[in-house]
Scaffold this motif. Structure first.
Motif, PDB file in Angstrom:
ATOM      1  N   LEU A 115      44.358  27.459  28.306  1.00  0.00           N
ATOM      2  CA  LEU A 115      44.632  28.643  27.484  1.00  0.00           C
ATOM      3  C   LEU A 115      46.039  28.577  26.895  1.00  0.00           C
ATOM      4  CD1 LEU A 115      43.439  31.327  26.522  1.00  0.00           C
ATOM      5  CD2 LEU A 115      44.431  32.397  28.553  1.00  0.00           C
ATOM      6  N   LEU A 116      46.991  28.155  27.693  1.00  0.00           N
ATOM      7  CA  LEU A 116      48.363  27.995  27.210  1.00  0.00           C
ATOM      8  C   LEU A 116      48.420  26.963  26.087  1.00  0.00           C
ATOM      9  CD1 LEU A 116      51.214  29.047  27.884  1.00  0.00           C
ATOM     10  CD2 LEU A 116      51.464  27.085  29.388  1.00  0.00           C
ATOM     11  N   LEU A 117      47.733  25.849  26.260  1.00  0.00           N
ATOM     12  CA  LEU A 117      47.697  24.793  25.243  1.00  0.00           C
ATOM     13  C   LEU A 117      47.103  25.314  23.940  1.00  0.00           C
ATOM     14  CD1 LEU A 117      48.044  21.740  24.557  1.00  0.00           C
ATOM     15  CD2 LEU A 117      45.707  21.445  25.410  1.00  0.00           C
ATOM     16  N   VAL A 118      45.980  26.004  24.034  1.00  0.00           N
ATOM     17  CA  VAL A 118      45.310  26.527  22.838  1.00  0.00           C
ATOM     18  C   VAL A 118      46.168  27.587  22.154  1.00  0.00           C
ATOM     19  CG1 VAL A 118      43.305  27.845  22.036  1.00  0.00           C
ATOM     20  CG2 VAL A 118      42.991  25.978  23.664  1.00  0.00           C
ATOM     21  N   LEU A 119      46.690  28.526  22.916  1.00  0.00           N
ATOM     22  CA  LEU A 119      47.456  29.624  22.320  1.00  0.00           C
ATOM     23  C   LEU A 119      48.818  29.189  21.803  1.00  0.00           C
ATOM     24  CD1 LEU A 119      46.592  32.573  24.718  1.00  0.00           C
ATOM     25  CD2 LEU A 119      45.614  32.039  22.484  1.00  0.00           C
TER      26      LEU A 119
END
Length: 137
Positions: free
Chosen positions: A16-20
């Motif tokens: 999620l951190l990577l995507v956001l």
């Protein structure tokens, strides 16, 4: 090595951190940073981009190795059907592009997290281990 609930949650959190960090509708993402600085690229932007590229490479390689193309397509179809269900129930509106983007990003992170965990799940359920093929010459 056993996979725990906290291990799954941690893999999802990093996905999620990577995507956001790569893109999100709030305007605070790598995409927006590059877009607003396109005429003045700094070393910070390049380093951040390379770190994100490494993260994407790790997650995509693991997801492709564990799920394969067919598994990714089936899981993406399941997530698309869930979005359709949310729209059908009225929880999500097609006209609200920002909300749609947030949901898609969370589901993309979920797909990447499943890809990172799938080999652990199949080993636990079937006793079979997934390994990379190495050719010896």
């Amino acid at each position: 090595m056993n996979l725990t609930a906290s291990g799954v949650a941690l893999r999802f959190l990093f996905a999620l951190l990577l995507v956001l960090l790569s893109y999100n509708p709030s305007g605070y993402s790598f995409f927006h940073w590059v877009y607003n600085s396109i005429h003045h690229i700094t070393p910070y932007i390049v380093i951040a981009g390379l770190i994100l590229l490494i993260g994407w490479g790790v997650y995509i390689k693991a997801t492709l190795n564990s799920l394969g193309i067919v598994g990714i397509v089936v899981l993406a179809a399941l997530f698309a059907s869930l979005m359709w269900l949310f729209i059908y129930w009225g929880f999500l509106s097609v006209s609200d592009i920002s909300a749609m983007a947030w949901v898609i990003e969370v589901l993309l992170a979920a797909l990447l997290a499943v890809g990172m965990c799938w080999s652990h799940f199949t080993r636990r359920m079937s006793g079979q281990v997934d390994v990379d093929e190495i050719e010896e010459k």
